[in-house]
Design a protein around this motif. Structure first.
Motif, PDB file in Angstrom:
ATOM      1  N   ALA A 116       0.861  -1.187   0.000  1.00  0.00           N
ATOM      2  CA  ALA A 116       0.000   0.000   0.000  1.00  0.00           C
ATOM      3  C   ALA A 116       0.895   1.234   0.000  1.00  0.00           C
ATOM      4  O   ALA A 116       1.932   1.262   0.665  1.00  0.00           O
ATOM      5  CB  ALA A 116      -0.908   0.008   1.219  1.00  0.00           C
ATOM      6  N   TYR A 117       0.485   2.226  -0.730  1.00  0.00           N
ATOM      7  CA  TYR A 117       1.359   3.368  -0.974  1.00  0.00           C
ATOM      8  C   TYR A 117       0.584   4.675  -0.892  1.00  0.00           C
ATOM      9  O   TYR A 117      -0.559   4.764  -1.344  1.00  0.00           O
ATOM     10  CB  TYR A 117       1.990   3.231  -2.357  1.00  0.00           C
ATOM     11  N   SER A 118       1.206   5.684  -0.307  1.00  0.00           N
ATOM     12  CA  SER A 118       0.602   7.019  -0.264  1.00  0.00           C
ATOM     13  C   SER A 118       1.693   8.063  -0.486  1.00  0.00           C
ATOM     14  O   SER A 118       2.875   7.811  -0.237  1.00  0.00           O
ATOM     15  CB  SER A 118      -0.110   7.266   1.059  1.00  0.00           C
ATOM     16  N   HIS A 119       1.286   9.228  -0.967  1.00  0.00           N
ATOM     17  CA  HIS A 119       2.233  10.280  -1.306  1.00  0.00           C
ATOM     18  C   HIS A 119       1.848  11.571  -0.599  1.00  0.00           C
ATOM     19  O   HIS A 119       0.667  11.921  -0.536  1.00  0.00           O
ATOM     20  CB  HIS A 119       2.256  10.515  -2.819  1.00  0.00           C
ATOM     21  N   PHE A 120       2.868  12.275  -0.077  1.00  0.00           N
ATOM     22  CA  PHE A 120       2.641  13.532   0.632  1.00  0.00           C
ATOM     23  C   PHE A 120       3.569  14.585   0.037  1.00  0.00           C
ATOM     24  O   PHE A 120       4.793  14.448   0.082  1.00  0.00           O
ATOM     25  CB  PHE A 120       2.911  13.346   2.131  1.00  0.00           C
ATOM     26  N   ASN A 121       2.955  15.601  -0.554  1.00  0.00           N
ATOM     27  CA  ASN A 121       3.707  16.640  -1.241  1.00  0.00           C
ATOM     28  C   ASN A 121       3.910  17.832  -0.302  1.00  0.00           C
ATOM     29  O   ASN A 121       2.936  18.457   0.135  1.00  0.00           O
ATOM     30  CB  ASN A 121       2.939  17.089  -2.481  1.00  0.00           C
ATOM     31  N   PRO A 122       5.161  18.162   0.049  1.00  0.00           N
ATOM     32  CA  PRO A 122       5.393  19.303   0.940  1.00  0.00           C
ATOM     33  C   PRO A 122       4.777  20.601   0.442  1.00  0.00           C
ATOM     34  O   PRO A 122       4.416  21.474   1.246  1.00  0.00           O
ATOM     35  CB  PRO A 122       6.928  19.399   0.974  1.00  0.00           C
ATOM     36  N   ARG A 123       4.618  20.733  -0.872  1.00  0.00           N
ATOM     37  CA  ARG A 123       4.026  21.961  -1.404  1.00  0.00           C
ATOM     38  C   ARG A 123       2.584  22.152  -0.922  1.00  0.00           C
ATOM     39  O   ARG A 123       2.107  23.277  -0.774  1.00  0.00           O
ATOM     40  CB  ARG A 123       4.077  21.945  -2.934  1.00  0.00           C
ATOM     41  N   ASP A 124       1.910  21.043  -0.657  1.00  0.00           N
ATOM     42  CA  ASP A 124       0.536  21.136  -0.143  1.00  0.00           C
ATOM     43  C   ASP A 124       0.485  21.680   1.275  1.00  0.00           C
ATOM     44  O   ASP A 124      -0.589  22.048   1.762  1.00  0.00           O
ATOM     45  CB  ASP A 124      -0.128  19.757  -0.169  1.00  0.00           C
ATOM     46  N   TYR A 125       1.631  21.718   1.945  1.00  0.00           N
ATOM     47  CA  TYR A 125       1.683  22.175   3.336  1.00  0.00           C
ATOM     48  C   TYR A 125       2.296  23.560   3.468  1.00  0.00           C
ATOM     49  O   TYR A 125       2.406  24.092   4.574  1.00  0.00           O
ATOM     50  CB  TYR A 125       2.490  21.181   4.180  1.00  0.00           C
ATOM     51  N   ALA A 126       2.700  24.155   2.330  1.00  0.00           N
ATOM     52  CA  ALA A 126       3.222  25.519   2.366  1.00  0.00           C
ATOM     53  C   ALA A 126       2.079  26.495   2.598  1.00  0.00           C
ATOM     54  O   ALA A 126       0.952  26.298   2.113  1.00  0.00           O
ATOM     55  CB  ALA A 126       3.937  25.833   1.053  1.00  0.00           C
ATOM     56  N   THR A 127       2.348  27.570   3.331  1.00  0.00           N
ATOM     57  CA  THR A 127       1.270  28.470   3.751  1.00  0.00           C
ATOM     58  C   THR A 127       1.194  29.761   2.951  1.00  0.00           C
ATOM     59  O   THR A 127       0.221  30.501   3.082  1.00  0.00           O
ATOM     60  CB  THR A 127       1.446  28.825   5.243  1.00  0.00           C
TER      61      THR A 127
ATOM     62  N   VAL B  46      17.640  25.395  -0.674  1.00  0.00           N
ATOM     63  CA  VAL B  46      17.516  24.373   0.366  1.00  0.00           C
ATOM     64  C   VAL B  46      16.038  24.194   0.709  1.00  0.00           C
ATOM     65  O   VAL B  46      15.299  25.177   0.827  1.00  0.00           O
ATOM     66  CB  VAL B  46      18.306  24.783   1.628  1.00  0.00           C
ATOM     67  N   MET B  47      15.601  22.952   0.850  1.00  0.00           N
ATOM     68  CA  MET B  47      14.209  22.702   1.222  1.00  0.00           C
ATOM     69  C   MET B  47      13.965  23.150   2.655  1.00  0.00           C
ATOM     70  O   MET B  47      14.754  22.866   3.560  1.00  0.00           O
ATOM     71  CB  MET B  47      13.877  21.213   1.056  1.00  0.00           C
ATOM     72  N   MET B  48      12.864  23.856   2.860  1.00  0.00           N
ATOM     73  CA  MET B  48      12.552  24.480   4.141  1.00  0.00           C
ATOM     74  C   MET B  48      12.002  23.467   5.146  1.00  0.00           C
ATOM     75  O   MET B  48      11.434  22.437   4.768  1.00  0.00           O
ATOM     76  CB  MET B  48      11.552  25.608   3.915  1.00  0.00           C
ATOM     77  N   VAL B  49      12.146  23.807   6.422  1.00  0.00           N
ATOM     78  CA  VAL B  49      11.749  22.888   7.491  1.00  0.00           C
ATOM     79  C   VAL B  49      10.252  22.640   7.519  1.00  0.00           C
ATOM     80  O   VAL B  49       9.794  21.487   7.496  1.00  0.00           O
ATOM     81  CB  VAL B  49      12.202  23.427   8.863  1.00  0.00           C
ATOM     82  N   GLU B  50       9.449  23.701   7.604  1.00  0.00           N
ATOM     83  CA  GLU B  50       8.048  23.528   7.981  1.00  0.00           C
ATOM     84  C   GLU B  50       7.221  22.707   6.994  1.00  0.00           C
ATOM     85  O   GLU B  50       6.497  21.786   7.416  1.00  0.00           O
ATOM     86  CB  GLU B  50       7.406  24.895   8.225  1.00  0.00           C
ATOM     87  N   PRO B  51       7.264  22.982   5.676  1.00  0.00           N
ATOM     88  CA  PRO B  51       6.475  22.130   4.772  1.00  0.00           C
ATOM     89  C   PRO B  51       6.894  20.660   4.845  1.00  0.00           C
ATOM     90  O   PRO B  51       6.043  19.762   4.828  1.00  0.00           O
ATOM     91  CB  PRO B  51       6.765  22.722   3.390  1.00  0.00           C
ATOM     92  N   LEU B  52       8.204  20.407   4.935  1.00  0.00           N
ATOM     93  CA  LEU B  52       8.683  19.036   5.045  1.00  0.00           C
ATOM     94  C   LEU B  52       8.227  18.389   6.350  1.00  0.00           C
ATOM     95  O   LEU B  52       7.811  17.226   6.380  1.00  0.00           O
ATOM     96  CB  LEU B  52      10.212  19.021   4.985  1.00  0.00           C
ATOM     97  N   ARG B  53       8.312  19.142   7.426  1.00  0.00           N
ATOM     98  CA  ARG B  53       7.933  18.605   8.739  1.00  0.00           C
ATOM     99  C   ARG B  53       6.460  18.206   8.760  1.00  0.00           C
ATOM    100  O   ARG B  53       6.108  17.106   9.212  1.00  0.00           O
ATOM    101  CB  ARG B  53       8.210  19.646   9.817  1.00  0.00           C
TER     102      ARG B  53
ATOM    103  N   GLU C  61      19.011  21.157   7.843  1.00  0.00           N
ATOM    104  CA  GLU C  61      19.515  20.144   8.777  1.00  0.00           C
ATOM    105  C   GLU C  61      18.647  20.009  10.014  1.00  0.00           C
ATOM    106  O   GLU C  61      18.599  18.944  10.648  1.00  0.00           O
ATOM    107  CB  GLU C  61      20.950  20.495   9.187  1.00  0.00           C
ATOM    108  N   ARG C  62      17.917  21.053  10.373  1.00  0.00           N
ATOM    109  CA  ARG C  62      17.039  20.967  11.543  1.00  0.00           C
ATOM    110  C   ARG C  62      15.911  19.969  11.317  1.00  0.00           C
ATOM    111  O   ARG C  62      15.463  19.290  12.252  1.00  0.00           O
ATOM    112  CB  ARG C  62      16.489  22.357  11.886  1.00  0.00           C
ATOM    113  N   PHE C  63      15.459  19.856  10.073  1.00  0.00           N
ATOM    114  CA  PHE C  63      14.464  18.839   9.751  1.00  0.00           C
ATOM    115  C   PHE C  63      15.057  17.447   9.911  1.00  0.00           C
ATOM    116  O   PHE C  63      14.465  16.550  10.522  1.00  0.00           O
ATOM    117  CB  PHE C  63      13.959  19.026   8.317  1.00  0.00           C
ATOM    118  N   THR C  64      16.248  17.260   9.370  1.00  0.00           N
ATOM    119  CA  THR C  64      16.889  15.945   9.459  1.00  0.00           C
ATOM    120  C   THR C  64      17.100  15.539  10.910  1.00  0.00           C
ATOM    121  O   THR C  64      16.829  14.394  11.298  1.00  0.00           O
ATOM    122  CB  THR C  64      18.242  15.967   8.729  1.00  0.00           C
ATOM    123  N   ALA C  65      17.573  16.458  11.726  1.00  0.00           N
ATOM    124  CA  ALA C  65      17.867  16.146  13.124  1.00  0.00           C
ATOM    125  C   ALA C  65      16.624  15.758  13.908  1.00  0.00           C
ATOM    126  O   ALA C  65      16.665  14.888  14.786  1.00  0.00           O
ATOM    127  CB  ALA C  65      18.552  17.345  13.780  1.00  0.00           C
ATOM    128  N   ARG C  66      15.493  16.362  13.596  1.00  0.00           N
ATOM    129  CA  ARG C  66      14.267  16.143  14.376  1.00  0.00           C
ATOM    130  C   ARG C  66      13.371  15.025  13.831  1.00  0.00           C
ATOM    131  O   ARG C  66      12.711  14.328  14.598  1.00  0.00           O
ATOM    132  CB  ARG C  66      13.443  17.430  14.414  1.00  0.00           C
TER     133      ARG C  66
END
Length: 256
Positions: A35-46, A64-71, A123-128
């Motif tokens: 089973a597979y699902s996809h989550f696009n960080p662009r959908d979470y940008a404000t 560099v990809m930003m923290v919040e949409p990725l998180r 890197e803050r995204f990677t660390a958390r």
């Protein structure tokens, strides 16, 4: 039967959907084994422009990809897979992905794959948020979607029932640390070369010994370092010695 659940966090869902429609992976999805699902960080940008990247602090080329949409995308992806499923970033800095790593991941209930783009992720995204980082090789590609597809394909092949013949997964290259033996099919003579007679003999023991010898020999020729990390049995040492001795006197590339 519980499906193996995978989630991809990435900017290009069309790449993933194309890959998931065909071949072994497509069949696994259709049969309910994956089973597979996809989550696009662009959908979470404000913001209005749906921004997911920005210039790096300290200067330098690229974005560099930003923290919040990725998180936010990753935390939703975590909810789509079973507890105990790792979040894995596809990254040049990651440990090398190999068959052993594929088997480890296949033994879990699922996984989340982060497909980075541009110069990488904050890197803050990677660390958390990231549990592990994997690299499919020391070269540059345009984005992590291709790397994620490689990982998911290798893992899916090891999910019970995905391959029509379970022996296929057990006999492939790298499963036991060796490269695969050569394969031949009809016709017996292709107009220039003959298939090895032992494969047509009907002697299953002789065929098995030939294939083992060729796997050992091919690994010795092409990935000799792989043999340094393993303890060869007396039978394997004898087969490899036979291959090396024959190669010394008959190294013209003809089938053995």
């Amino acid at each position: 039967m519980d499906a193996y659940r995978a989630a991809l966090v990435g900017l290009f869902p069309e790449l993933a959907s194309t890959f998931l429609d065909v071949g072994v992976i497509g069949r696994a999805v259709r049969e309910g084994r994956l089973a597979y699902s996809h989550f696009n960080p662009r959908d979470y940008a404000t913001d209005v422009r749906k921004t997911v990247d920005d210039r790096p602090f300290g200067g330098g080329p690229g974005m560099v990809m930003m923290v919040e949409p990725l998180r936010l995308a990753t935390r939703d992806a975590r909810q789509a897979v079973p507890q105990g499923s790792p979040v894995i970033l596809l990254s040049p800095q990651g440990r090398r992905f190999d068959q052993r790593a594929a088997a480890e991941l296949a033994g879990l209930p699922g996984l989340v794959l982060i497909a980075a783009r541009y110069e990488g992720v904050d890197e803050r995204f990677t660390a958390r948020e990231v549990d592990d980082e994997l690299s499919i090789g020391d070269y540059v590609i345009s984005g992590g979607e291709l790397a994620a597809a490689v990982v998911l394909d290798a893992v899916a092949r090891l999910i019970p029932g995905v391959l029509g013949n379970p022996e296929s997964a057990a006999s492939e290259s790298h499963v036991d640390g060796l490269l695969d033996y050569p394969h031949y099919t009809r016709p017996e003579f292709d107009g220039e070369d003959q298939a090895p007679p032992v494969l047509l003999s009907g002697d299953h023991a002789a065929v098995a010994a030939w294939r083992r010898r060729e796997a050992l020999g091919r690994t010795w020729r092409r990935r000799a370092g792989a043999l340094l990390d393993r303890e060869l049995s007396p039978a394997d040492r004898e087969l490899l010695a036979s291959y090396i001795n024959e190669s010394a006197t008959n190294d013209n590339g003809t089938p053995r």
